[in-house]
Design a protein around this motif. Structure first.
Motif, mmCIF file in Angstrom:
data_model
loop_
_atom_site.group_PDB
_atom_site.id
_atom_site.type_symbol
_atom_site.label_atom_id
_atom_site.label_comp_id
_atom_site.label_asym_id
_atom_site.label_seq_id
_atom_site.Cartn_x
_atom_site.Cartn_y
_atom_site.Cartn_z
ATOM 1 N N GLN A 1 0.833 -1.476 0.179
ATOM 2 C CA GLN A 1 -0.001 0.426 0.222
ATOM 3 C C GLN A 1 0.807 1.175 0.299
ATOM 4 N N GLU A 2 1.930 1.242 0.984
ATOM 5 C CA GLU A 2 3.115 2.435 0.936
ATOM 6 C C GLU A 2 3.724 2.885 -0.569
ATOM 7 N N ARG A 3 4.034 1.355 -1.356
ATOM 8 C CA ARG A 3 4.200 2.136 -2.122
ATOM 9 C C ARG A 3 3.366 2.338 -3.614
ATOM 10 N N ALA A 4 2.437 1.465 -3.620
ATOM 11 C CA ALA A 4 1.166 2.516 -4.218
ATOM 12 C C ALA A 4 0.622 3.923 -3.963
ATOM 13 N N GLU A 5 0.698 4.127 -3.051
ATOM 14 C CA GLU A 5 0.791 5.776 -2.594
ATOM 15 C C GLU A 5 2.014 6.709 -2.872
ATOM 16 N N THR A 6 3.381 5.852 -2.886
ATOM 17 C CA THR A 6 4.055 6.961 -3.821
ATOM 18 C C THR A 6 4.485 7.275 -4.513
ATOM 19 N N THR A 7 4.511 8.952 -4.187
ATOM 20 C CA THR A 7 4.527 9.599 -5.483
ATOM 21 C C THR A 7 5.722 9.271 -6.758
ATOM 22 N N ARG A 8 4.781 9.706 -7.790
ATOM 23 C CA ARG A 8 5.634 9.839 -9.784
ATOM 24 C C ARG A 8 7.248 10.331 -9.271
ATOM 25 N N GLU A 9 7.497 11.542 -8.119
ATOM 26 C CA GLU A 9 8.352 12.160 -8.304
ATOM 27 C C GLU A 9 9.275 11.255 -6.763
ATOM 28 N N ASP A 10 9.093 10.905 -6.202
ATOM 29 C CA ASP A 10 9.524 10.419 -4.974
ATOM 30 C C ASP A 10 9.830 9.072 -5.371
ATOM 31 N N LYS A 11 9.456 8.109 -6.128
ATOM 32 C CA LYS A 11 9.929 7.232 -7.604
ATOM 33 C C LYS A 11 10.968 6.951 -8.533
ATOM 34 N N SER B 1 22.748 14.693 -4.877
ATOM 35 C CA SER B 1 22.376 15.046 -3.460
ATOM 36 C C SER B 1 20.959 15.040 -2.812
ATOM 37 N N THR B 2 20.550 16.064 -4.463
ATOM 38 C CA THR B 2 19.061 16.546 -3.740
ATOM 39 C C THR B 2 18.777 15.437 -3.665
ATOM 40 N N PHE B 3 18.539 14.395 -4.910
ATOM 41 C CA PHE B 3 17.807 12.823 -5.197
ATOM 42 C C PHE B 3 17.745 11.884 -4.025
ATOM 43 N N VAL B 4 18.923 11.824 -3.471
ATOM 44 C CA VAL B 4 19.390 11.454 -2.094
ATOM 45 C C VAL B 4 18.445 11.855 -0.910
ATOM 46 N N MET B 5 19.054 13.185 -1.233
ATOM 47 C CA MET B 5 17.824 13.662 0.289
ATOM 48 C C MET B 5 16.638 13.363 0.418
ATOM 49 N N ILE B 6 15.669 13.581 -0.617
ATOM 50 C CA ILE B 6 14.265 13.209 -1.052
ATOM 51 C C ILE B 6 13.815 11.556 -0.367
ATOM 52 N N SER B 7 14.682 10.662 -1.201
ATOM 53 C CA SER B 7 14.268 9.321 -0.649
ATOM 54 C C SER B 7 14.925 9.188 1.054
ATOM 55 N N GLN B 8 16.268 9.952 1.934
ATOM 56 C CA GLN B 8 16.512 9.584 2.673
ATOM 57 C C GLN B 8 14.782 10.814 3.766
ATOM 58 N N ASN B 9 14.518 12.093 3.551
ATOM 59 C CA ASN B 9 13.514 12.220 4.076
ATOM 60 C C ASN B 9 12.078 10.388 4.372
ATOM 61 N N ARG B 10 11.355 10.606 2.987
ATOM 62 C CA ARG B 10 10.556 9.309 2.815
ATOM 63 C C ARG B 10 11.436 8.600 3.276
ATOM 64 N N ALA C 1 14.835 5.550 -7.576
ATOM 65 C CA ALA C 1 15.298 4.944 -8.431
ATOM 66 C C ALA C 1 17.059 6.023 -9.646
ATOM 67 N N ILE C 2 17.111 7.026 -9.156
ATOM 68 C CA ILE C 2 17.975 8.023 -9.835
ATOM 69 C C ILE C 2 19.225 7.171 -8.275
ATOM 70 N N THR C 3 18.536 7.692 -7.267
ATOM 71 C CA THR C 3 19.403 7.208 -6.064
ATOM 72 C C THR C 3 19.768 6.258 -5.497
ATOM 73 N N GLN C 4 18.720 4.974 -5.964
ATOM 74 C CA GLN C 4 19.233 3.138 -6.189
ATOM 75 C C GLN C 4 20.538 3.020 -6.955
ATOM 76 N N PHE C 5 20.388 4.011 -8.775
ATOM 77 C CA PHE C 5 21.053 3.410 -9.523
ATOM 78 C C PHE C 5 22.524 4.497 -8.955
ATOM 79 N N ALA C 6 22.553 5.654 -8.461
ATOM 80 C CA ALA C 6 23.148 6.709 -8.232
ATOM 81 C C ALA C 6 24.854 5.566 -7.209
#
Length: 187
Positions: free
Chosen positions: A33-43, A101-110, A47-52
């Motif tokens: 459910q949490e994955r389904a509710e994740t916004t496109r921007e967060d996804k 670093s911005t993408f990493v911070m977004i992912s870390q905040n979530r 993805a960028i954070t995982q690749f980086a």
């Protein structure tokens, strides 16, 4: 005469409680459910954070930046230098670092928000368990007293049978931390 069946541990196939299966299913459904509710921007940020954070990213950069450097050092004949001072390379690397670093911070905040929710859940379950254990201890102590069990008179049982107020525990922790900090500052 039938031999008694050995008791099964909770979680083994066929256990009567089924608590573990229910809990596991509930947690999996919640994560879905949490994955389904994740916004496109967060996804996208995830993805960028995982690749980086992968070795593919490292290898890609070794190739790109290595080629850039080798060409601009003049080591590749018949390929003209396009950034002999490496200023463009520094700018590209800096801009990339800002975005990564911005993408990493977004992912870390979530992830921190999810971790906070899980910590709150853990705290609530722990407080509920503590309350239940306190009630059971009170009941068992009363039964032991009626049965005239000597250990039932242990004064520590009365203290253990009191509910814990989490706000008082937090206050005590902060007070102790403050005192230790003052001792460190004085040393």
């Amino acid at each position: 005469m039938a031999t008694p069946e050995a008791p099964r541990a909770v979680g083994e196939p066929g256990d009567t409680a089924g608590v573990i299966d229910r809990n596991v299913e509930a947690l999996i459904k919640r994560r879905q459910q949490e994955r389904a509710e994740t916004t496109r921007e967060d996804k996208v940020a995830d993805a960028i954070t995982q690749f980086a954070g992968s070795m593919k990213f490292v290898y890609l950069h070794l190739v790109i930046y290595g080629t850039w450097i080798v060409i601009n050092l003049g080591w590749v004949p018949m390929v003209p230098k396009f950034d002999p001072t490496f200023v463009a390379l520094a700018m590209v690397a800096s801009v990339e670092a800002i975005f990564i670093s911005t993408f990493v911070m977004i992912s870390q905040n979530r992830m921190a928000k999810v971790a906070d929710q899980r910590a709150d859940l853990d705290l609530q379950i722990s407080l509920l368990a503590e309350h239940e254990i306190t009630r059971i201890l009170t009941l068992v102590t009363e039964v032991a007293k009626r049965m005239e069990v000597r250990e039932a008179e242990d004064p520590e049982l009365d203290e253990l049978a009191r509910d814990v107020a989490p706000e008082h525990v937090l206050d005590r922790m902060q007070e102790t931390e403050r005192k230790l900090g003052e001792q460190d500052d004085a040393a």
